[in-house]
Design an enzyme around this catalytic site. Structure first.
Site, mmCIF file in Angstrom:
data_model
loop_
_atom_site.group_PDB
_atom_site.id
_atom_site.type_symbol
_atom_site.label_atom_id
_atom_site.label_comp_id
_atom_site.label_asym_id
_atom_site.label_seq_id
_atom_site.Cartn_x
_atom_site.Cartn_y
_atom_site.Cartn_z
ATOM 1 N N ARG A 1 13.868 4.134 12.023
ATOM 2 C CA ARG A 1 12.706 5.033 12.021
ATOM 3 C C ARG A 1 11.904 4.860 13.323
ATOM 4 O O ARG A 1 12.431 4.397 14.317
ATOM 5 C CB ARG A 1 11.872 4.770 10.767
ATOM 6 C CG ARG A 1 12.665 5.074 9.480
ATOM 7 C CD ARG A 1 11.821 4.874 8.235
ATOM 8 N NE ARG A 1 10.673 5.780 8.231
ATOM 9 C CZ ARG A 1 9.636 5.650 7.400
ATOM 10 N NH1 ARG A 1 9.622 4.660 6.505
ATOM 11 N NH2 ARG A 1 8.630 6.505 7.453
ATOM 12 N N ASN B 1 7.699 -5.724 -0.925
ATOM 13 C CA ASN B 1 7.693 -4.600 0.007
ATOM 14 C C ASN B 1 6.273 -4.480 0.528
ATOM 15 O O ASN B 1 5.405 -3.920 -0.155
ATOM 16 C CB ASN B 1 8.117 -3.300 -0.685
ATOM 17 C CG ASN B 1 8.178 -2.143 0.297
ATOM 18 O OD1 ASN B 1 7.710 -2.251 1.424
ATOM 19 N ND2 ASN B 1 8.748 -1.030 -0.142
ATOM 20 N N ARG C 1 5.064 11.051 -2.346
ATOM 21 C CA ARG C 1 4.852 10.688 -0.950
ATOM 22 C C ARG C 1 6.115 10.910 -0.118
ATOM 23 O O ARG C 1 7.141 10.272 -0.383
ATOM 24 C CB ARG C 1 4.496 9.203 -0.928
ATOM 25 C CG ARG C 1 4.354 8.625 0.429
ATOM 26 C CD ARG C 1 4.272 7.104 0.378
ATOM 27 N NE ARG C 1 4.102 6.598 1.715
ATOM 28 C CZ ARG C 1 4.348 5.366 2.071
ATOM 29 N NH1 ARG C 1 4.762 4.472 1.207
ATOM 30 N NH2 ARG C 1 4.182 4.995 3.323
ATOM 31 N N ALA D 1 3.178 -0.669 5.010
ATOM 32 C CA ALA D 1 2.788 -0.653 6.421
ATOM 33 C C ALA D 1 2.300 -2.015 6.913
ATOM 34 O O ALA D 1 2.364 -2.313 8.111
ATOM 35 C CB ALA D 1 1.708 0.401 6.640
ATOM 36 N N GLU E 1 11.854 -9.921 1.925
ATOM 37 C CA GLU E 1 11.152 -8.680 2.294
ATOM 38 C C GLU E 1 12.090 -7.509 2.040
ATOM 39 O O GLU E 1 13.242 -7.544 2.465
ATOM 40 C CB GLU E 1 10.772 -8.744 3.773
ATOM 41 C CG GLU E 1 10.025 -7.513 4.248
ATOM 42 C CD GLU E 1 9.698 -7.591 5.737
ATOM 43 O OE1 GLU E 1 9.036 -8.562 6.156
ATOM 44 O OE2 GLU E 1 10.119 -6.689 6.477
ATOM 45 N N PRO F 1 0.802 -1.223 0.000
ATOM 46 C CA PRO F 1 0.000 0.000 0.000
ATOM 47 C C PRO F 1 0.836 1.275 0.000
ATOM 48 O O PRO F 1 1.901 1.332 0.622
ATOM 49 C CB PRO F 1 -0.804 -0.108 1.299
ATOM 50 C CG PRO F 1 -0.043 -1.061 2.151
ATOM 51 C CD PRO F 1 0.612 -2.024 1.205
ATOM 52 N N ASN F 2 0.309 2.257 -0.694
ATOM 53 C CA ASN F 2 0.876 3.616 -0.771
ATOM 54 C C ASN F 2 2.151 3.715 -1.601
ATOM 55 O O ASN F 2 2.655 4.812 -1.834
ATOM 56 C CB ASN F 2 1.125 4.213 0.636
ATOM 57 C CG ASN F 2 -0.163 4.383 1.412
ATOM 58 O OD1 ASN F 2 -1.105 4.962 0.883
ATOM 59 N ND2 ASN F 2 -0.232 3.858 2.619
ATOM 60 N N HIS G 1 12.586 -3.081 1.835
ATOM 61 C CA HIS G 1 12.096 -1.749 2.187
ATOM 62 C C HIS G 1 13.006 -0.691 1.601
ATOM 63 O O HIS G 1 14.234 -0.850 1.610
ATOM 64 C CB HIS G 1 12.042 -1.577 3.709
ATOM 65 C CG HIS G 1 11.118 -2.537 4.352
ATOM 66 N ND1 HIS G 1 9.755 -2.377 4.324
ATOM 67 C CD2 HIS G 1 11.348 -3.713 4.985
ATOM 68 C CE1 HIS G 1 9.184 -3.398 4.925
ATOM 69 N NE2 HIS G 1 10.126 -4.242 5.334
ATOM 70 N N TYR H 1 11.372 8.871 1.287
ATOM 71 C CA TYR H 1 11.417 7.863 0.219
ATOM 72 C C TYR H 1 12.077 8.350 -1.074
ATOM 73 O O TYR H 1 12.192 7.587 -2.027
ATOM 74 C CB TYR H 1 9.987 7.387 -0.095
ATOM 75 C CG TYR H 1 9.332 6.731 1.104
ATOM 76 C CD1 TYR H 1 9.831 5.537 1.613
ATOM 77 C CD2 TYR H 1 8.243 7.315 1.743
ATOM 78 C CE1 TYR H 1 9.251 4.940 2.727
ATOM 79 C CE2 TYR H 1 7.660 6.730 2.851
ATOM 80 C CZ TYR H 1 8.168 5.547 3.339
ATOM 81 O OH TYR H 1 7.603 4.963 4.440
HETATM 82 C C1 DQA Z 1 8.276 0.909 3.741
HETATM 83 C C2 DQA Z 1 8.414 1.135 5.245
HETATM 84 C C3 DQA Z 1 7.063 1.005 5.939
HETATM 85 O O1 DQA Z 1 7.202 1.231 7.347
HETATM 86 C C4 DQA Z 1 6.089 2.021 5.392
HETATM 87 O O2 DQA Z 1 4.811 1.853 5.984
HETATM 88 C C5 DQA Z 1 6.001 1.958 3.904
HETATM 89 C C6 DQA Z 1 7.240 1.849 3.133
HETATM 90 C C7 DQA Z 1 9.610 1.151 2.982
HETATM 91 O O3 DQA Z 1 9.723 0.698 1.859
HETATM 92 O O4 DQA Z 1 10.512 1.810 3.524
HETATM 93 O O5 DQA Z 1 4.933 2.101 3.318
HETATM 94 O O6 DQA Z 1 7.886 -0.430 3.515
#
Ligand code: DQA
Length: 144
Positions: free
Chosen positions: A104, A71, A17, A74, A95, A9-10, A97, A22
């Site tokens: 963080r 990825n 964003r 959240a 996984e 998501p997102n 990120h 990011y």
């Molecule tokens: C993320 C880190 C997560 O905590 C966050 O909610 C994201 C992006 C990253 O790629 O750094 O949406 O997965």
């Protein structure tokens, strides 16, 4: 070999964003890097982005890939459903990120999904996905 790359998501909002966290790279640019890297390592790649948990679970359940690079956004921090899907399909999963989740907010330090993954790569921006693909390839080749 085939790798399924899943963006959670997102991540479709990348570029707009929280650029301080990011960067300004867009998801399309990351996907181009992923496709280029797939060619370099001689792998097929399928890339999907989903905002909802159920769609991610269905993509994991339905894949015919040899490995998954994901990825989970959240959902990393609380989705037992995605964790259970990874555990169920028994495919090597990496996984990834963009940000270093361990540097963080405290709620981001924990991943409920990482324990059922082969490993986690965190903090290298878009390169995290490419490192994840390398890891996925090496795991699949070692198992052959
Ligand atoms: C993320 C880190 C997560 O905590 C966050 O909610 C994201 C992006 C990253 O790629 O750094 O949406 O997965």
């Amino acid at each position: 070999m085939k790798i399924l790359v899943l963006h959670g998501p997102n991540l479709n909002m990348l570029g707009k964003r929280e650029p301080d966290v990011y960067g300004v790279v867009t998801i399309e640019e990351i996907n181009q890097m992923i496709r280029g890297h797939a060619e370099d390592i001689d792998a097929d790649v399928e890339i999907e982005q989903f905002n909802s948990e159920g769609e991610i679970v269905s993509a994991i359940q339905g894949t015919h890939a040899d490995a998954i690079v994901m990825n989970p956004g959240a959902y990393t921090h609380y989705s037992i459903a995605i964790r259970d899907a990874v555990a169920a399909v028994k495919l090597p999963t990496v996984e990834v990120h963009l940000s270093n989740i361990h540097a963080r907010e405290e709620f981001r330090h924990k991943s409920v999904i990482a324990p059922v993954c082969a490993g986690q790569i965190s903090g290298f921006g878009a390169v995290s996905y490419l490192l994840g693909m390398d890891a996925a390839k090496s795991i699949v080749e070692q198992a052959r």
